[in-house]
Scaffold this motif. Structure first.
Motif, short mmCIF file in Angstrom:
data_model
loop_
_atom_site.label_atom_id
_atom_site.label_comp_id
_atom_site.label_asym_id
_atom_site.label_seq_id
_atom_site.Cartn_x
_atom_site.Cartn_y
_atom_site.Cartn_z
N ALA A 48 -7.95 5.38 -0.60
CA ALA A 48 -8.53 4.93 -1.08
C ALA A 48 -10.26 4.98 -0.59
CB ALA A 48 -8.72 3.56 -0.62
N ASP B 197 -15.68 3.13 1.05
CA ASP B 197 -16.12 2.25 0.70
C ASP B 197 -14.88 1.41 -0.39
OD1 ASP B 197 -18.43 3.20 0.71
OD2 ASP B 197 -18.50 4.64 -0.80
N HIS B 198 -14.06 1.53 -0.78
CA HIS B 198 -12.78 1.26 -1.57
C HIS B 198 -12.30 0.12 -0.50
CE1 HIS B 198 -10.03 1.44 -4.92
NE2 HIS B 198 -10.30 0.09 -4.89
N GLN B 199 -12.22 0.95 0.47
CA GLN B 199 -10.97 0.36 1.28
C GLN B 199 -11.91 -1.38 2.66
OE1 GLN B 199 -11.54 2.64 5.44
NE2 GLN B 199 -10.02 2.83 4.93
N THR C 149 -13.76 -2.71 0.18
CA THR C 149 -13.38 -4.28 -0.81
C THR C 149 -12.33 -4.76 -1.39
OG1 THR C 149 -15.27 -3.20 -2.53
CG2 THR C 149 -14.37 -4.29 -3.36
N LEU C 150 -11.73 -3.66 -0.44
CA LEU C 150 -9.88 -3.88 -0.67
C LEU C 150 -9.44 -5.28 0.32
CD1 LEU C 150 -8.21 -0.75 -1.45
CD2 LEU C 150 -8.64 -3.15 -2.55
N LEU D 103 -3.02 2.43 -7.75
CA LEU D 103 -3.90 3.17 -5.97
C LEU D 103 -3.03 4.79 -6.18
CD1 LEU D 103 -2.81 -0.79 -4.30
CD2 LEU D 103 -5.14 0.65 -4.34
N HIS E 110 -4.78 7.18 -7.77
CA HIS E 110 -6.31 6.97 -7.52
C HIS E 110 -6.37 8.52 -6.20
CE1 HIS E 110 -10.38 6.22 -5.93
NE2 HIS E 110 -10.15 6.01 -4.86
N SER E 111 -5.77 7.85 -5.06
CA SER E 111 -4.92 8.72 -4.22
C SER E 111 -4.86 10.19 -5.05
CB SER E 111 -4.23 7.96 -3.42
OG SER E 111 -3.99 9.16 -2.32
#
Length: 257
Positions: free
Chosen positions: A194, A197-199, A201-202, A236, A239-240
């Motif tokens: 992720a 930064d996305h980590q 948030t999730l 997800l 994105h990965s």
């Protein structure tokens, strides 16, 4: 009452004074006054073994693993420290397993506890098979529901393949892993990259967690034990995949949508 190997292991390990069981990295540890004398390990990273790892006395590993490799082995990680692996389903008598376990306990326990043991527990062989879900958590009904759909999503992307790492399925974009599945503490998790930064948030959502070992590299895991939003999962995965895919793969992907 019929017992499994797991039952017999606990019967032996907890027969010693002040012995207690504690979970550690997905496996039961057996300790005396905070020191681990045995760890029960089932199919560790897909190795196919049902085993005890014992904090054996000096020389025991070399002697037993060298002379009886059908019953004993050098376990990973702890082998260099002298630990001894014991196969529990290869015909070794359970009275012998109890003796090896006692030796590990006595290596660590204070004298007064060792003197209080008395005779080593007289234990009979277990008669009930280990449930398949205990040997392979991904054989559980929920995993069988989720895996086909997750596999379909991952393999629909250009130049992807499925393989296995540490005993669990993963999916690769070319040579790089972009998705995986794992059972953690009895709950089914899907794993993706992720980004840091996305980590952050999730993880405001309780379904998400930063997994051990790979989390520091930007990976995230999603708990799908109770339910899965497949539109969310596809996002997800994509994105990965985009993070790891080569340019030609991305061209193929974008040309196909």
């Amino acid at each position: 009452m019929a017992r499994t190997i797991s039952d017999a292991v606990r019967e032996i390990c907890l027969s010693f004074p002040e012995a207690e069981e504690r979970p550690s990295r997905g496996s039961p540890d057996f300790r005396v006054r905070g020191k681990t004398f045995a760890t029960y390990v089932v199919n560790h990273h897909g190795d196919g073994r049902i085993a005890l790892w014992l904090n054996a006395p000096a020389g025991a590993q070399e002697f037993y693993a060298g002379n009886e490799p059908e019953h004993y082995f050098v376990p990973p990680y702890l082998g260099p420290r002298g630990w001894l692996g014991v196969h529990l389903d290869k015909g070794l008598r359970w009275t012998t397993i109890a003796e090896r376990t006692r030796e590990a306990y006595e290596k660590l326990a204070p004298r007064e506890l060792c003197e209080a043991i008395g005779d080593t527990i007289a234990i009979e062989a277990p008669t009930r098979a280990l449930p398949v879900e205990e040997f392979d958590p991904l054989a559980k009904p929920r995993a069988k529901q989720v895996l086909p759909k997750f596999r379909e999503i991952c393999l629909a992307l250009p130049e992807t393949s499925e393989t296995e790492q540490f005993g669990a399925p993963v999916w690769k974009a070319g040579k790089k892993t972009f998705a995986g599945v794992h059972d953690r503490k009895g709950r089914l998790k899907l794993q993706f990259w992720a980004g840091a930064d996305h980590q952050a948030t999730l993880t405001f959502d309780s379904r998400y967690a930063i997994p051990p070992y790979i989390g520091h590299n930007g990976w995230i895991e999603l708990d799908v034990e109770d339910d899965a939003n497949w539109e969310e999962v596809e996002g997800l995965v994509l994105h990965s995949y985009r993070h790891f895919a080569l340019k030609r793969m991305l061209r193929a992907l974008d040309g196909a949508v």
